[in-house]
Design a protein around this motif. Sequence first.
Motif, mmCIF file in Angstrom:
data_model
loop_
_atom_site.group_PDB
_atom_site.id
_atom_site.type_symbol
_atom_site.label_atom_id
_atom_site.label_comp_id
_atom_site.label_asym_id
_atom_site.label_seq_id
_atom_site.Cartn_x
_atom_site.Cartn_y
_atom_site.Cartn_z
ATOM 1 N N PHE A 114 0.835 -1.202 0.000
ATOM 2 C CA PHE A 114 0.000 0.000 0.000
ATOM 3 C C PHE A 114 0.870 1.253 0.000
ATOM 4 O O PHE A 114 0.714 2.156 -0.834
ATOM 5 C CB PHE A 114 -0.912 -0.044 1.226
ATOM 6 N N VAL A 115 1.836 1.288 0.919
ATOM 7 C CA VAL A 115 2.710 2.463 1.036
ATOM 8 C C VAL A 115 3.638 2.567 -0.167
ATOM 9 O O VAL A 115 3.885 3.660 -0.687
ATOM 10 C CB VAL A 115 3.509 2.394 2.361
ATOM 11 N N THR A 116 4.164 1.425 -0.616
ATOM 12 C CA THR A 116 5.063 1.423 -1.783
ATOM 13 C C THR A 116 4.363 1.992 -3.010
ATOM 14 O O THR A 116 4.953 2.782 -3.763
ATOM 15 C CB THR A 116 5.563 -0.003 -2.076
ATOM 16 N N ALA A 117 3.122 1.601 -3.227
ATOM 17 C CA ALA A 117 2.390 2.068 -4.400
ATOM 18 C C ALA A 117 2.243 3.591 -4.391
ATOM 19 O O ALA A 117 2.466 4.258 -5.411
ATOM 20 C CB ALA A 117 1.015 1.398 -4.458
ATOM 21 N N TRP A 118 1.885 4.160 -3.250
ATOM 22 C CA TRP A 118 1.756 5.623 -3.165
ATOM 23 C C TRP A 118 3.114 6.299 -3.309
ATOM 24 O O TRP A 118 3.228 7.398 -3.875
ATOM 25 C CB TRP A 118 1.110 6.026 -1.836
ATOM 26 N N GLY A 119 4.167 5.648 -2.803
ATOM 27 C CA GLY A 119 5.499 6.204 -2.951
ATOM 28 C C GLY A 119 5.957 6.229 -4.400
ATOM 29 O O GLY A 119 6.616 7.174 -4.846
ATOM 30 N N GLN A 120 5.619 5.177 -5.153
ATOM 31 C CA GLN A 120 5.964 5.135 -6.567
ATOM 32 C C GLN A 120 5.265 6.256 -7.331
ATOM 33 O O GLN A 120 5.825 6.814 -8.275
ATOM 34 C CB GLN A 120 5.564 3.779 -7.152
ATOM 35 N N LEU A 121 4.057 6.592 -6.907
ATOM 36 C CA LEU A 121 3.305 7.681 -7.535
ATOM 37 C C LEU A 121 3.858 9.058 -7.185
ATOM 38 O O LEU A 121 3.436 10.062 -7.751
ATOM 39 C CB LEU A 121 1.839 7.617 -7.084
#
Length: 861
Positions: A701-708
């Motif tokens: 969840f956090v990784t996905a927002w960080g990639q964005l």
Amino acid sequence: MTQKQKVTSQKEAIFNNEVVSRFELYNSLFLTLPFYKVKDTGTLLPLFIKYCEDGVKQHQTPAEIITAFFEKYTQASSATDVNDLLFRFIQYIERQVVLFDAVEDASFQKLNTAEDQGSLSSLLRKSAFNTELHDRTAKLIEDFSLRLVLTAHPTQFYPGSVLSIITDLTTAIKTNDIDSINQLLQQLGKTPFFNKKSPTPVDEALSLTWYLENVFYFAAANIQSEIDSALEEIQIPSKKVIEMGFWPGGDRDGNPNVQAKDTREVTRMLRQVLFRCYYRDFRKLKRRITFRGVEEKIHQIQDVLYKNAFDPAIEPKDISAELAAGLQDIKDTLLEFHDGLFADLVDDLLRKVALYGSYFASLDIRQDSRVLRDVHAWCRQHKPILSLFPENYDELSEEEKIGHLSFKSAKIHHGEDTAPLISDTLDTITDIRTIQQQNGPLACHRFIISNCQQASDILQLIELFLWNGWTVEDLDIDFVPLFETVHDLKDAPAIMETLYKHPFYQEHLARRGNQQQIMLGFSDSTKDGGYLMANWSIFNAKVALTTVSEQHNVKLAFFDGRGGPPSRGGGKTHRFYASMGKEIANNHLQLTIQGQTISSQYGSIDSAGFNISQLVNAGISSGLREKHNILLDPEHKDVLDQMADDSFESFVALRQHPLFLTYLERYSPLSLLSKITISSRPVKRSSGEKLRLEDLRAISFVTAWGQLKQNVPGFYGIGTALKNQEDAGNWDQITRTYQESGYFKTIIDNCMMSMSKSDFSITAHFAKDPEFGAFWTMLHEEYERSKAMLLKLAGHQTLMENYPVEKRSIAVREKIVLPLVLIQHYALEKLQEEATASTAAYEKLAIRTVYGIVNAGRNSA
């Protein structure tokens, strides 16, 4: 200019000269290296970076930026040619991140001086001439400990070969050894970063033991030595302060692919790696101690260490006491007959044996309470347990269930047809006893119950131990409940109250020194309630749990499940511990070290020693102050309660937005994370096709927002909460709280760090999207609101203004990986529109960008 401003200015100058300038120098060398199939790539990459920067400023789409670049600067005539060059850009940028890490690490000691943390020796020395402070210090040290627990998460992915290159490159950069740097950069360029196949749980454990063997083995012993010397100077008995923990091979809730055989293999591996370290040290010692009177003892110890380090057929057993006794005999001989010559070398190895025993790091076992309930239910259907429980046991109330627990010893037999999870649980419970016999009682002594929601979750697990070969008297196990969600954190004190009052559990705690360990999870609480509510819920839970434990005369140790970024409990972690008041048990600091935080904060002996010292200093200084935490005063607590509620409402409304998960799946690589070959664990907990937020692991969840580059979990809702307080006329109160509370200030500072790694200009073109435009605008508005309110609260002009070196480091890193972010968006966009024949190529392109973006963030997942 104040002294602090002078120090800050000096650090900025050091950073620019030692880090930025040297990176640019070595990067120019790196870009001209003649790697296979990358002719002209180094020449084109700077142009591409500039094109990306300009395109983002003009709010162009990634496709527009990339298409225009290729038309102007290349002869690429097909999608295959374009993808090939983009892939080569990615490979270069991945290595640029490593180069920047190495340059930064090489300057670590210059950038992080003793003034940053305060000398541990000076901290302890203050008590030398104050009897009351001396007695308090002695009592504090007697109870104090720090446990660092290494966990396997899919953001720590460098193999040992690359880690060794990084270590050597850092050393060469320290001395500006150009020839070595040139060769190491070539080696780095030709060395694969990633495996083609996903690692097994044992592979992950082996990867992490690199840090144990090459970093922590030395760094923890160095800090313990400093503590020993400081305590001896002020005549306080020394004690073991630092402990190491380990999750790979034991954490089943985090990784359902872990099996009992993996647990056994990992503990054997930890033991063997440790004795390899001991043997290496002993050979150095032997080269110096060449005197008469110790020959036989040295030969005996060397033989024992060699067999335990290299002989796979040896029957393992805990020989730490035997080893320590032999080393002490050598030291006594040196002191008596050889003027103590080289006794310090023996002391160093004795200290390591005291720290690591025969196990190196304690392996924790973790499993979800729902699995453990199923195992308990399965056992209840078999003799001799069958007669002890009513058929409707599962439908009974919590009080009625506890009333039926008898804690009688038995032996449950299970065969090959038993369900895998049940077999694994029962086998593991049996194996823990063997592990303790072979590696020592501390080798595996904690069982963590994830998703713990009731006292019976712990008590039923105890019964499972008693039904599988354990007796009440030899139950050398700490049962550790893990509370994670906002709801579970509120219920935690009542659950522990029930346990503390239970006669059998009281007896068990008495045998364990009347100490209870409780784990609190930051990751899922943030995913559940947002950044501010998660931190505030954990703070209140700690206060309430400390109170109930003190009422029952139980010594409490909190184990914090912290990730890398602030949204998962990371950031300036030591400041959290330093800001604890006397209302929160803080004598035993325990925390997980996860993902790329391991390499960024503990990747070298220097950085690991510095960060371990910071945590030790934070715990000791907090304990010596024992000041009241002002956040518990009504005027502060009431306003934080309201802010947390407002933030929670804002975040929950976002989570419930119909486009929330769809947006994340469309514009981030979330749906592709399961195809990344850096982890053996799945992205989500359920095996169903449809993605549900409750099943999505917090790290994904956090990784996905960080990639964005949007980092929503690290700030969303805090701007709304602060604006509501301003509108209500409470701004002066909020400002006082910020200025007077170290805990609240750390929450705000860490939130600014999350926002500093966000860049909504990269996705500004989303605002025109007919489906997601309004949703993106909502996220962006909350970001701008949060930024404005945080800057006003801190009295700053820019984010992270009080951390200029880190702010500059983040800016350089974000510039390095900007092309990766745009390539990722380009590939994801193509996946939405291209025919299936091109799917694999664009998936590969998108997946490969993830690594560099994560690693550049240092604590982004």
